[in-house]
Design an enzyme around this catalytic site. Structure first.
Site, mmCIF file in Angstrom:
data_model
loop_
_atom_site.group_PDB
_atom_site.id
_atom_site.type_symbol
_atom_site.label_atom_id
_atom_site.label_comp_id
_atom_site.label_asym_id
_atom_site.label_seq_id
_atom_site.Cartn_x
_atom_site.Cartn_y
_atom_site.Cartn_z
ATOM 1 N N ASN A 210 17.051 52.700 79.272
ATOM 2 C CA ASN A 210 16.860 51.259 78.861
ATOM 3 C C ASN A 210 16.079 50.602 80.238
ATOM 4 O O ASN A 210 16.137 51.132 81.174
ATOM 5 C CB ASN A 210 18.177 50.738 78.121
ATOM 6 C CG ASN A 210 19.152 50.795 79.324
ATOM 7 O OD1 ASN A 210 19.046 49.980 80.359
ATOM 8 N ND2 ASN A 210 20.397 51.599 79.050
ATOM 9 N N LYS A 289 11.136 72.755 78.948
ATOM 10 C CA LYS A 289 10.286 71.671 78.337
ATOM 11 C C LYS A 289 10.012 71.865 76.908
ATOM 12 O O LYS A 289 9.597 72.728 76.509
ATOM 13 C CB LYS A 289 8.983 71.390 79.242
ATOM 14 C CG LYS A 289 8.227 70.146 78.722
ATOM 15 C CD LYS A 289 7.020 70.175 79.560
ATOM 16 C CE LYS A 289 6.295 68.778 78.738
ATOM 17 N NZ LYS A 289 4.856 68.957 79.412
ATOM 18 N N LYS A 338 34.016 42.529 71.017
ATOM 19 C CA LYS A 338 34.316 43.604 72.169
ATOM 20 C C LYS A 338 35.413 43.291 72.857
ATOM 21 O O LYS A 338 35.913 44.285 73.508
ATOM 22 C CB LYS A 338 33.015 42.983 73.083
ATOM 23 C CG LYS A 338 32.253 44.347 73.559
ATOM 24 C CD LYS A 338 30.820 44.039 74.037
ATOM 25 C CE LYS A 338 30.042 44.096 72.980
ATOM 26 N NZ LYS A 338 28.471 44.197 73.046
ATOM 27 N N LYS A 342 37.870 46.558 73.010
ATOM 28 C CA LYS A 342 37.847 47.377 74.264
ATOM 29 C C LYS A 342 39.066 46.997 75.173
ATOM 30 O O LYS A 342 39.212 47.325 76.208
ATOM 31 C CB LYS A 342 36.693 47.157 75.003
ATOM 32 C CG LYS A 342 35.163 47.405 74.237
ATOM 33 C CD LYS A 342 34.120 47.729 75.051
ATOM 34 C CE LYS A 342 32.814 47.711 74.368
ATOM 35 N NZ LYS A 342 31.643 48.610 75.110
HETATM 36 O O1 C5P Z 1 29.611 48.140 73.407
HETATM 37 P P1 C5P Z 1 28.332 47.633 74.171
HETATM 38 O O2 C5P Z 1 27.669 48.701 74.914
HETATM 39 O O3 C5P Z 1 27.741 46.439 73.659
HETATM 40 O O4 C5P Z 1 29.180 46.955 75.411
HETATM 41 C C1 C5P Z 1 28.950 46.568 76.630
HETATM 42 C C2 C5P Z 1 29.883 46.666 77.606
HETATM 43 O O5 C5P Z 1 30.597 47.744 77.720
HETATM 44 C C3 C5P Z 1 29.217 46.443 79.062
HETATM 45 O O6 C5P Z 1 30.282 45.827 79.934
HETATM 46 C C4 C5P Z 1 28.999 47.989 79.394
HETATM 47 O O7 C5P Z 1 28.879 48.094 80.899
HETATM 48 C C5 C5P Z 1 30.283 48.553 78.646
HETATM 49 N N1 C5P Z 1 30.030 50.020 78.352
HETATM 50 C C6 C5P Z 1 30.583 51.061 78.997
HETATM 51 N N2 C5P Z 1 30.489 52.316 78.489
HETATM 52 C C7 C5P Z 1 29.539 52.778 77.426
HETATM 53 C C8 C5P Z 1 29.062 51.234 76.632
HETATM 54 C C9 C5P Z 1 29.174 50.259 77.039
HETATM 55 O O8 C5P Z 1 31.233 50.787 80.072
HETATM 56 N N3 C5P Z 1 29.428 53.622 76.977
#
Ligand code: C5P
Length: 400
Positions: A210, A289, A338, A342
């Site tokens: 990204n 590849k 979130k 989390k």
């Molecule tokens: O779930 P989402 O990607 O939208 O959440 C974003 C937050 O979660 C950010 O703080 C990102 O650094 C963290 N994140 C993470 N591991 C992942 C996906 C997101 O620590 N696999």
């Protein structure tokens, strides 16, 4: 050596004889690692020319509030946002009076009104003007507003008087500016920060990723180190140099970032997940590849990556855990979900539908979402925002 690495300093020059030292100050600030933009009042231009300051700073010098060209480029609001510190050297008695009154009758005072950055002044004037009650009252007003006053020094003055009112020497000003960034609020604490994108390999030459630049996470790491924390930055691939006094662990994929984070988070007080982690990775990495075939489409099987910040938030003991939420719609709602899902202590939410902030840009404007409410922080440079966030986290950790 004193460090102002990555700091953006707006140097305001007002009309006093000490303005000739401001030319050297530009160089000294740059030697310490800062980028410098110069704003001059009309009176300053009587003592030193904008051309000199332009040549030294490597940037156009800003002199007018109502300049259509400047407003289209670096206008006063952009300059106010750009600055990590507004340093006015020399600051005359007249400028100090106008600043203390909150006037906005020229470019420099308008920037001072608009900026969220700290302001410091290096007074330079005749000793009689310095000791005058009017000047001293103005300085008291400015101190109450948390404006820093560097100097003045005592000694022989340009007018022949002896006394207080000489501007500090450029190197003393550089030291004083650097000390403003070193708060010590996280002394003795361990902070772990993830930053940048992750790359999920498809084959030996291709990956999914990204546009994250890593700027926000790096700015946070720098601010945490300046606040005295032992700082570990776990970074996906970026173009950024590691900030001073930060231990950087470079990783590529989300799985590597996950492993490194779990290891680094042992005994940490604050974990900040600023990385843009890929949610999925290819189920298989081709050993060779991948070749085109006759089909017009290609279907990739992806598997979910571990949620790094959620794993950290489930540790016992749990560090103060902060996540980021970059959203293009329903910002607050998604951030609250979130926070709960989390088990985070705080979510820093930003709206990525606005291209002047967030992803890959130098500025950010965010909403801090916690269990008991939300607070908006308006647009400012990522460095400035990082310092404010770190100061806030430091308070939370101490209260915990
Ligand atoms: O779930 P989402 O990607 O939208 O959440 C974003 C937050 O979660 C950010 O703080 C990102 O650094 C963290 N994140 C993470 N591991 C992942 C996906 C997101 O620590 N696999």
């Amino acid at each position: 050596m004193t460090s102002l690495a990555n700091k953006q300093i707006l140097l305001g020059v007002t009309g006093g004889i000490a303005a000739y030292k401001s030319a050297d100050l530009v160089r000294r600030l740059q030697d310490a690692g800062a980028s410098v933009q110069v704003v001059m009042t009309p009176a300053a231009q009587e003592f030193i020319t904008p051309l000199t300051m332009q040549a030294l700073s490597g940037n156009p010098v800003h002199t007018q509030l109502l300049d259509p060209e400047a407003e289209a480029g670096m206008g006063h609001i952009q300059l106010a946002r750009w600055a990590d510190l507004v340093l006015i050297a020399p600051a005359t008695a007249d400028f100090i009076a106008r600043l203390s009154q909150g006037m906005g009758n020229d470019l420099l005072t308008s920037i001072c009104l608009a900026t969220a950055a700290p302001i410091a002044i290096a007074p330079a004037m005749n000793q009689g003007m310095w000791h005058n009650q009017a000047t001293q009252t103005n300085l008291e007003t400015l101190s109450k507003r948390k404006v820093s006053v560097f100097g003045p020094a005592d000694g022989i003055q340009a007018c022949g008087d002896i006394g207080a009112g000489r501007m500090l020497e450029p190197l003393q000003l550089v030291d004083a500016a650097a000390s403003l960034f070193a708060s010590g609020s996280l002394a003795g604490k361990k902070v772990v920060i993830t930053a940048g994108p992750t790359r999920e390999a498809l084959d030996p030459v291709r990956y999914l990723s990204n546009y994250s630049s890593g700027k926000m996470g790096y700015a946070l790491a720098q601010a945490a180190a300046e606040a005295g924390a032992e700082t570990i930055l776990i970074s996906g691939p970026t173009q950024l140099p590691a900030p001073a006094r930060v231990k950087r662990i470079e990783v590529i994929s989300a799985e590597e970032m996950h492993r490194a984070s779990l290891h680094a988070a042992q005994g940490c007080d604050l974990f900040i997940a600023a990385a843009a982690v890929a949610d999925y990775r290819p189920a298989q990495i081709a050993a060779q590849k991948m070749k085109k075939d006759n089909s017009d489409t290609l279907t990739l099987a992806l598997v979910k990556n571990p949620d790094i910040v959620a794993s950290i938030a489930s540790l016992n003991p749990k560090p103060f855990t902060v996540g980021f939420a970059a959203e293009s719609e329903n910002l607050l709602e998604y951030a609250r979900v979130k926070l709960a899902r989390k088990n985070l202590d705080m979510v820093v939410a930003n709206n990525i539908s606005d291209s002047t902030i967030g992803f890959n840009s130098d500025d950010n404007a965010v909403t801090l979402v916690e269990q008991n409410g939300a607070t908006d922080i308006s647009q400012r440079s990522k460095q400035q925002l990082a310092r404010e966030l770190i100061a806030l986290f430091a308070q939370k950790i101490t209260v915990q």
